[in-house]
Design a protein around this motif. Structure first.
Motif, mmCIF file in Angstrom:
data_model
loop_
_atom_site.group_PDB
_atom_site.id
_atom_site.type_symbol
_atom_site.label_atom_id
_atom_site.label_comp_id
_atom_site.label_asym_id
_atom_site.label_seq_id
_atom_site.Cartn_x
_atom_site.Cartn_y
_atom_site.Cartn_z
ATOM 1 N N HIS A 1 89.649 52.353 165.615
ATOM 2 C CA HIS A 1 88.993 53.451 166.322
ATOM 3 C C HIS A 1 87.526 53.112 166.567
ATOM 4 C CE1 HIS A 1 88.135 57.495 167.599
ATOM 5 N NE2 HIS A 1 87.130 57.536 166.753
ATOM 6 N N GLY A 2 87.084 53.291 167.794
ATOM 7 C CA GLY A 2 85.686 53.075 168.134
ATOM 8 C C GLY A 2 85.377 51.689 168.678
ATOM 9 N N TYR A 3 86.212 50.713 168.363
ATOM 10 C CA TYR A 3 85.949 49.350 168.827
ATOM 11 C C TYR A 3 85.896 49.287 170.350
ATOM 12 C CZ TYR A 3 86.569 44.468 170.024
ATOM 13 O OH TYR A 3 86.414 43.235 170.587
ATOM 14 N N ALA A 4 86.789 50.001 171.010
ATOM 15 C CA ALA A 4 86.855 49.950 172.471
ATOM 16 C C ALA A 4 85.554 50.436 173.108
ATOM 17 C CB ALA A 4 88.036 50.769 172.977
ATOM 18 N N LEU A 5 84.909 51.417 172.517
ATOM 19 C CA LEU A 5 83.648 51.921 173.067
ATOM 20 C C LEU A 5 82.580 50.831 173.041
ATOM 21 C CD1 LEU A 5 81.707 54.068 174.124
ATOM 22 C CD2 LEU A 5 81.306 54.720 171.755
ATOM 23 N N HIS A 6 82.462 50.137 171.924
ATOM 24 C CA HIS A 6 81.460 49.081 171.819
ATOM 25 C C HIS A 6 81.768 47.942 172.790
ATOM 26 C CE1 HIS A 6 79.663 51.078 168.438
ATOM 27 N NE2 HIS A 6 80.847 51.163 167.880
ATOM 28 N N ARG A 7 83.034 47.638 172.934
ATOM 29 C CA ARG A 7 83.446 46.588 173.878
ATOM 30 C C ARG A 7 83.131 47.019 175.319
ATOM 31 N NH1 ARG A 7 84.590 41.264 174.594
ATOM 32 N NH2 ARG A 7 85.980 41.109 176.336
ATOM 33 N N GLU A 8 83.389 48.282 175.638
ATOM 34 C CA GLU A 8 83.106 48.789 176.980
ATOM 35 C C GLU A 8 81.602 48.759 177.265
ATOM 36 O OE1 GLU A 8 83.641 52.808 179.678
ATOM 37 O OE2 GLU A 8 84.863 52.578 177.874
ATOM 38 N N LEU A 9 80.781 49.142 176.293
ATOM 39 C CA LEU A 9 79.333 49.075 176.477
ATOM 40 C C LEU A 9 78.900 47.647 176.766
ATOM 41 C CD1 LEU A 9 78.143 51.479 173.642
ATOM 42 C CD2 LEU A 9 77.945 51.878 176.102
ATOM 43 N N ASP B 1 67.496 46.552 172.857
ATOM 44 C CA ASP B 1 67.200 45.121 172.753
ATOM 45 C C ASP B 1 68.470 44.287 172.919
ATOM 46 O OD1 ASP B 1 64.537 45.712 172.251
ATOM 47 O OD2 ASP B 1 64.797 45.655 170.075
ATOM 48 N N ASP B 2 69.579 44.791 172.346
ATOM 49 C CA ASP B 2 70.872 44.105 172.416
ATOM 50 C C ASP B 2 71.946 45.164 172.235
ATOM 51 O OD1 ASP B 2 73.191 42.628 172.083
ATOM 52 O OD2 ASP B 2 72.363 41.302 170.548
ATOM 53 N N ILE B 3 72.787 45.360 173.234
ATOM 54 C CA ILE B 3 73.796 46.425 173.194
ATOM 55 C C ILE B 3 74.746 46.256 172.013
ATOM 56 C CG2 ILE B 3 75.517 45.374 174.723
ATOM 57 C CD1 ILE B 3 74.374 49.064 174.754
ATOM 58 N N ALA B 4 74.898 45.043 171.506
ATOM 59 C CA ALA B 4 75.753 44.819 170.329
ATOM 60 C C ALA B 4 75.211 45.543 169.099
ATOM 61 C CB ALA B 4 75.886 43.328 170.052
ATOM 62 N N ASN B 5 73.953 45.953 169.137
ATOM 63 C CA ASN B 5 73.370 46.692 168.015
ATOM 64 C C ASN B 5 73.970 48.085 167.860
ATOM 65 O OD1 ASN B 5 71.743 44.550 167.306
ATOM 66 N ND2 ASN B 5 69.994 45.275 168.488
#
Length: 86
Positions: free
Chosen positions: A4-12, A62-66
């Motif tokens: 749960h939630g991984y897809a949101l970070h991947r989409e960003l 600075d980095d969307i992965a944050n």
């Protein structure tokens, strides 16, 4: 299985890869859908809005992965006063 939630970070990340700034990608996932669907008082950080905030360990501008560096979650509280933090 997708946690749960991984897809949101991947989409960003994909929105940024496609040319959006991190700020635009975050707005595309929060305030813009709230406005389009008519969810008044959601997706914003203004007086009178209801907020669920995720405090991060690093700046996603600075980095969307944050966005994955979660520190604290504050869920569903009314915003009484807004502050400008610099």
């Amino acid at each position: 299985f997708v946690p749960h939630g991984y897809a949101l970070h991947r989409e960003l990340q994909e929105l940024v890869n496609a040319g959006m700034s991190p700020q635009q990608a975050i707005a595309a996932a929060t305030s813009i859908p709230a406005e389009l669907y008519g969810f008044e008082g959601l997706g914003c950080l203004d007086e009178g809005c209801e907020a669920s905030l995720v405090l991060l360990n690093a700046n996603p501008l600075d980095d969307i992965a944050n966005t994955t560096s979660h520190h604290t979650l504050l869920h569903s509280f009314p915003i009484v006063r807004t502050l400008c933090i610099v």
